[in-house]
Design an enzyme around this catalytic site. Structure first.
Site, short mmCIF file in Angstrom:
data_model
loop_
_atom_site.label_atom_id
_atom_site.label_comp_id
_atom_site.label_asym_id
_atom_site.label_seq_id
_atom_site.Cartn_x
_atom_site.Cartn_y
_atom_site.Cartn_z
N ASP A 1 23.00 79.40 58.89
CA ASP A 1 23.45 80.62 59.55
C ASP A 1 22.68 81.82 59.02
O ASP A 1 22.21 81.83 57.88
CB ASP A 1 24.96 80.82 59.39
CG ASP A 1 25.48 80.34 58.04
OD1 ASP A 1 24.67 80.14 57.11
OD2 ASP A 1 26.68 80.16 57.90
N GLU B 1 29.70 84.53 61.10
CA GLU B 1 30.83 85.30 60.58
C GLU B 1 31.78 85.77 61.69
O GLU B 1 32.97 85.97 61.45
CB GLU B 1 30.33 86.51 59.78
CG GLU B 1 29.53 86.16 58.54
CD GLU B 1 30.36 85.51 57.45
OE1 GLU B 1 31.59 85.43 57.58
OE2 GLU B 1 29.77 85.06 56.45
#
Length: 382
Positions: free
Chosen positions: A73, A132
């Site tokens: 990520d 997130e």
């Protein structure tokens, strides 16, 4: 091959320029620049028009029997950094407080190795935006990017862990991370004067009763051997002390180790809302949004294979870990593809998401080496 010094330089650059979910334009540009300097003979780089900060890289295998996927990520958090480091974030109010700069650097180190040492099996690297928030993994899957040769037969990914020694590998069979669901509850009654409660319908009282009743869900509706968490972090109602609030809003989160558990908690929160509506003669809307944040449930066979390798590798400090109540949208992809998520120890006294989080950089090269060894081991298996 990128050495330890080069990896640290990459990580520090990424750390200085963090970007929030779906806004990782400079980050993805830098990632593609680094990859562009790798040997290109076996590589194919792909971008997605509808998800412009995502980057996929295909590594052609010499004698492929499977396609192994690896995901990292790339987004950061809206946190103002207070580490005082020379390479502290230069983007005000934004910080890699969850260690995604470490994740990206490890992935680039692994990719760099296989760009120079052609793998036996095909590899697909996914540099994913919006972990997130905004459900980056789910967005990517729904765009159909994992089709044809880009479809992994198995998927792997890591998350850094400040509670584990630097460079160690942690994992477990079963659920590694909990699934999460956002909860928004809106209650509508009737406002009025504080001196005449009989002429109003007080939503502060109704909201308080809703919160109290929900406290029994985990203690009385969930198997005590399992784990679940419900937290209400925000309650908003009213404008002044002598006016009865006619509306209230509660915001919170659910955490559960299985999707079945989360769905059971969801149903109980809705039922309690219906009960409060009847009891107080008001309107109650319970909005539940899980998005892509499903439990990170590791595939039994692949994870046992991963753990066995790491435990028997005398160059790896392996630690069997307990499940964590933190959320991770890799769980969505693991519900679509078999795979394993694991921890990389980064040893720090500060916790994930804190403004002083300072992972030990010695973990990077150790992580790269351990994962390369595992992938090569995996490719040697039928």
């Amino acid at each position: 091959m990128l050495d330890s010094k080069a990896l640290i330089e990459i990580r520090r650059h990424l750390h200085q320029f963090p970007e929030l979910a779906l806004k990782e334009y400079a980050t993805s540009k830098y990632i593609r620049h680094i990859i562009g300097n790798f040997k290109q003979e076996y590589l194919e780089i792909r971008t997605i028009e509808q998800l412009p900060t995502a980057t996929l890289v295909y590594v052609k295998g010499s004698n492929p029997k499977r396609t192994i996927g690896y995901r990292c990520d790339i987004d950061a958090l809206p946190v103002t950094e207070k580490t005082g480091l020379d390479y502290q974030s230069k983007n005000d109010g934004c910080m890699h407080a969850c260690g995604h700069d470490i994740h990206m650097t490890v992935a680039l180190g692994i990719l760099n190795y296989f760009s120079e040492h052609q793998p036996k099996d095909n590899l697909v690297f996914f540099f994913q935006p919006a972990e997130e928030s905004e459900n980056g993994g789910k967005l990517a899957y729904e765009l159909g990017i994992f089709e044809g040769k880009w479809c992994p037969d198995e998927f792997y990914g890591l998350h850094d862990n400040p509670q584990l020694p630097a460079g160690s590998i942690g994992c477990r069979l079963g659920t590694l991370f909990a699934g999460t669901t956002e909860v928004n509850v809106t209650l509508k009654g009737k406002g009025g004067h504080a001196a005449y409660p009989q002429l109003a319908n007080d939503m502060v009282v109704a909201a308080s009763e809703y919160i109290n009743q929900v406290q029994t869900v985990v203690s009385r509706s969930i198997d005590p051997i399992q784990s679940g968490v419900i937290t209400f972090g925000k309650l908003s109602a009213g404008t002044i002390r002598n006016v009865i609030a006619g509306e209230a809003r509660i915001e919170g989160t659910i955490r559960g180790l299985t999707q079945t558990m989360i769905e059971k908690i969801d149903s109980r929160l809705k039922a309690i809302g219906q009960g409060i509506a009847i009891s107080f003669g008001c309107e109650v809307e319970v909005e539940l949004n899980q998005g892509g944040y499903l439990p990170v449930e590791n595939n039994p066979e692949l994870t046992k294979n991963f753990i066995d390798f790491m435990q028997n590798n005398n160059q790896v400090d392996f630690i069997e870990t307990a499940p964590a109540m933190t959320g991770e949208d890799f769980g969505y992809l693991l519900h679509k593809f078999p795979g394993t998520m694991f921890w990389l120890g980064v040893e720090d006294s500060s916790q994930l998401h804190s403004d002083t989080f300072t992972p030990k950089e010695a973990s990077i090269s150790k992580g790269v080496k351990a994962i390369i060894q595992f992938i090569e081991f995996r490719m040697s298996n039928k």
